[in-house]
Scaffold this motif. Structure first.
Motif, short mmCIF file in Angstrom:
data_model
loop_
_atom_site.label_atom_id
_atom_site.label_comp_id
_atom_site.label_asym_id
_atom_site.label_seq_id
_atom_site.Cartn_x
_atom_site.Cartn_y
_atom_site.Cartn_z
N THR A 1 0.82 -1.20 0.00
CA THR A 1 0.00 0.00 0.00
C THR A 1 0.86 1.25 0.00
O THR A 1 2.01 1.25 0.42
CB THR A 1 -0.92 0.03 1.23
OG1 THR A 1 -0.12 0.02 2.41
CG2 THR A 1 -1.83 -1.18 1.24
N THR A 2 0.26 2.31 -0.49
CA THR A 2 0.92 3.61 -0.51
C THR A 2 0.28 4.51 0.52
O THR A 2 -0.95 4.55 0.61
CB THR A 2 0.78 4.24 -1.92
OG1 THR A 2 1.33 3.35 -2.88
CG2 THR A 2 1.46 5.59 -1.99
N GLU B 1 -5.72 1.75 -3.87
CA GLU B 1 -4.37 1.38 -4.31
C GLU B 1 -4.22 1.54 -5.81
O GLU B 1 -3.16 1.93 -6.30
CB GLU B 1 -4.03 -0.05 -3.91
CG GLU B 1 -2.54 -0.31 -4.13
CD GLU B 1 -2.16 -1.76 -3.99
OE1 GLU B 1 -0.98 -2.05 -4.24
OE2 GLU B 1 -3.02 -2.58 -3.66
N LEU B 2 -5.29 1.25 -6.53
CA LEU B 2 -5.26 1.40 -7.97
C LEU B 2 -4.88 2.82 -8.37
O LEU B 2 -4.08 3.06 -9.29
CB LEU B 2 -6.64 1.04 -8.53
CG LEU B 2 -6.89 1.26 -10.02
CD1 LEU B 2 -6.03 0.34 -10.85
CD2 LEU B 2 -8.37 1.03 -10.34
N LEU C 1 -4.64 -4.91 -10.60
CA LEU C 1 -5.67 -4.41 -9.70
C LEU C 1 -6.99 -4.13 -10.43
O LEU C 1 -8.07 -4.39 -9.90
CB LEU C 1 -5.18 -3.13 -9.00
CG LEU C 1 -4.08 -3.33 -7.94
CD1 LEU C 1 -3.47 -1.99 -7.56
CD2 LEU C 1 -4.66 -4.03 -6.72
N LEU C 2 -6.88 -3.61 -11.66
CA LEU C 2 -8.09 -3.36 -12.44
C LEU C 2 -8.84 -4.66 -12.70
O LEU C 2 -10.06 -4.74 -12.54
CB LEU C 2 -7.73 -2.71 -13.77
CG LEU C 2 -7.86 -1.19 -13.87
CD1 LEU C 2 -7.45 -0.72 -15.26
CD2 LEU C 2 -9.29 -0.75 -13.57
N GLN D 1 1.97 3.57 -9.26
CA GLN D 1 2.60 4.14 -10.44
C GLN D 1 3.07 3.05 -11.40
O GLN D 1 3.62 3.35 -12.46
CB GLN D 1 3.80 5.02 -10.04
CG GLN D 1 3.44 6.17 -9.13
CD GLN D 1 2.48 7.12 -9.77
OE1 GLN D 1 2.63 7.50 -10.93
NE2 GLN D 1 1.45 7.53 -9.03
N ASP D 2 2.88 1.80 -11.01
CA ASP D 2 3.35 0.67 -11.81
C ASP D 2 2.23 0.19 -12.72
O ASP D 2 1.17 -0.21 -12.24
CB ASP D 2 3.82 -0.46 -10.89
CG ASP D 2 4.30 -1.66 -11.69
OD1 ASP D 2 3.55 -2.64 -11.79
OD2 ASP D 2 5.42 -1.61 -12.23
N SER D 3 2.45 0.21 -14.04
CA SER D 3 1.38 -0.12 -14.97
C SER D 3 0.97 -1.58 -14.88
O SER D 3 -0.21 -1.92 -15.04
CB SER D 3 1.79 0.22 -16.41
OG SER D 3 2.95 -0.49 -16.78
#
Length: 603
Positions: free
Chosen positions: A43-44, A74-75, A87-88, A79-81
């Protein structure tokens, strides 16, 4: 306490998902967010400038909705595609599960806002443009299946490494489309085999209904018949499927592409949902893409993400004669899983027993009677009564009708009705008042009408009505006739039969399309009423074997056409036979008959 449903008009509304994450940290008493997120998730922290609003009812947030808020949080912070794609897929899959289990879930403000935020992010991430219908709920289990499957494919090491199919001797015979076998395909097969939702079982049922129709149209258009398995990857063979991106129908056309291939998409009709028209449009689109990219795999990839997307991927592959697998790493993540899923579906559908699937209960192929009706926006409820069927039956046969009515048009509209109901439909249709059978190119203003209401009723705008009727304002008067913008709709069949002639369509038979004899209701009624005698109303037609100028009475079959007011008992008495004999000769289960029906009088 915090309420993540209290949204603020900040620059990016879905930042509220971050607020939801903070809420969960505060009120969950779990210490961390790990109870809501997958264990591998990092998590950020919530940004220090995030605006938070406190209320007293966050305890009403259900666990599955809270989990979706945490996934959205989190989505939006990652920043990581690659992680965004994962997650999507996970969020869309879980959201689909919630909506499937609780069809009324969107009545909850929190779920509705989650739906809007997640679908918007999905469209943004995959580069889809805006669609006026994009706020409609995605429909069809195939999308959660695809989301989970494509997510699992991202985990495979050396995905393009060749590998034999999981079950020996289960290849796709005589396939014009290459059926590559590698780790991606095998993982797709394993996922479809292990699916607990029964999606493959649904495909096996639906392919009995739509498979013969698809085979017939693909053959007419000169493309490989195995492309029918693409419709399983696209929609699960569901004509009403709607994706998160706003693509619709069995072949998942976006509005612009559908219109380019002749499909009408307007307020009344969405022909992307018409199984026959959409299949023909898909065959032509795929054929055009094959001619452009000289390969079926690349054509299918372009069908999924667009020709420009594939062209860029091929250019980046920098191969002398690039294939789909050369361009694989440069394609969008969803398109990477698309062709492997198609190949997996082909393996399983051609060898269901070998892959552990029970045969589907036998079901009749797509079949109907096709009639042309003039109707001033006749409802499917009224039309169903004419055919002595249920409105839901007409809806399933005519899924392109968006408003449950025949669209306003200058010419007749081709309507599908249940197989064998044509005679009774025609007789009942003839009894409708003339005003209900007029083309809807003009409208007589009624008391209480407003121009905006009329515009909405006919699926147009106030401005268009003003231009067509030389109106400077919106003032109209009772009895005034307004010109209504209508269009004509082509039928789904490509037969050379006479226009507006009734047809019977039975896919899986030869020929699948054949004309029906028109019924002249006016002439038949006048003849019966004018004569009035039982003898003249019998309307017997004798047919003898061809090739013989004279036949014995044993070779003659007498046919009686049912008139209004007839009963099976009365007909039996008239011809000196029993009711049971009439039932036997005409495959009747009961005593119900209808005007125009032809009954065989002798065995």
């Amino acid at each position: 306490m915090l309420d993540p449903r209290s949204r603020l008009p900040i620059a990016r509304h879905s930042l509220i998902g971050l607020c939801a994450l903070f809420v969960l940290l505060v009120v969950s008493a779990c210490g961390t967010v790990s109870s809501f997120l997958p264990t591998q998730t990092k998590t950020t922290p919530v940004p220090t400038d995030t605006v938070l609003v406190t209320t007293d009812d966050s305890t009403e947030l259900r666990p599955e909705v809270a989990r979706l808020y945490a996934l959205e949080a989190e989505l939006l912070s990652t920043q990581d595609s690659a992680r965004t794609a994962q997650l999507l897929n996970q969020a869309m899959s879980e959201l689909a599960s919630v909506l499937r289990q609780e069809p009324d879930a969107l009545e909850d403000d929190a779920v509705r806002e989650l739906y809007s935020g997640l679908t918007s992010e999905y469209r943004r991430f995959h580069g889809y443009g805006s669609d006026p219908d994009s706020l409609q709920m995605a429909r069809g289990q195939i999308f959660s299946v695809r989301a989970q499957l494509f997510s699992s494919l991202n985990q495979i090491e050396d995905p393009l490494l060749e590998a034999a199919p999981p079950v020996e001797n289960t290849g796709v015979s005589d396939s014009e489309v290459p059926m590559t076998s590698n780790r991606l395909v095998n993982q797709s097969i394993s996922y479809l085999q292990d699916g607990e939702d029964g999606h493959v079982d649904r495909w096996l049922r639906r392919v009995q209904v739509y498979g013969p129709m698809i085979d017939h149209i693909l053959a007419e258009e000169g493309v490989p018949e195995e492309l029918k398995y693409l419709a399983m990857a696209e929609s699960g063979l569901n004509p009403r499927a709607r994706s998160w991106a706003g693509a619709v129908g069995m072949w998942q056309f976006m509005p612009s592409t559908g219109r380019r291939y002749g499909l009408s998409v307007n307020a009344w009709v969405d022909e992307r949902r018409d199984p026959e028209k959409a299949t023909r449009a898909a065959a032509r689109h795929l054929r055009d893409l094959y001619e452009r990219f000289d390969g079926w795999h690349l054509a299918m990839a372009a069908f999924n993400c667009g020709a420009g997307c594939v062209r860029r991927a091929v250019r980046r592959a920098d191969a002398e004669d690039p294939t789909y697998w050369d361009a694989y790493d440069y394609l969008p993540r969803e398109t990477r899983g698309y062709v492997p899923m198609f190949i997996a579906a082909a393996y399983i559908m051609q060898n269901p027993d070998a892959y552990g699937f029970e045969p589907a209960t036998p079901t009749s192929a797509f079949a109907y009677d096709y009639v042309a009706v003039h109707g001033n926006m006749l409802s499917l409820t009224t039309l169903a009564q004419l055919a002595d069927t249920e409105p839901d039956v007409l809806r399933s046969l005519n899924p392109e009708l968006r408003r449950g009515r025949v669209p306003p048009s200058r010419d007749r509209y081709q309507l599908r009705i249940p197989l064998g109901t044509y005679p009774r439909f025609v007789w009942n249709y003839a009894d409708l008042p003339d005003r209900q059978k007029q083309p809807a190119s003009t409208y007589a203003v009624r008391a209480g009408d407003t121009l905006s209401e009329i515009a909405e009723r006919f699926g147009t705008s106030t401005g268009v009505l003003q231009r067509l009727n030389d109106l400077n304002g919106t003032l109209i008067r009772q009895g005034q006739r307004l010109v209504i913008p209508v269009r004509d709709y082509e039928g789904a069949l490509t037969t050379e039969a006479q226009e507006n002639q009734p047809m019977r369509v039975q896919y899986g038979t030869s020929p699948p399309v054949r004309p029906l004899d028109p019924i002249d209701t006016a002439t038949s009624t006048q003849t019966a009423e004018a004569d009035g005698s039982a003898g003249s109303s019998q309307t017997l037609a004798s047919t003898s074997s061809t090739g013989s100028e004279s036949t014995s009475s044993d070779e003659v079959s007498s046919v009686y056409r049912v008139q209004r007011g007839d009963t099976l008992g009365g007909i039996a008495q008239r011809f000196g036979v029993s009711v049971q004999q009439l039932r036997s000769w005409n495959d009747l289960n009961g005593s119900r008959i209808y005007p125009g029906q032809r009954l065989q009088i002798a065995d």
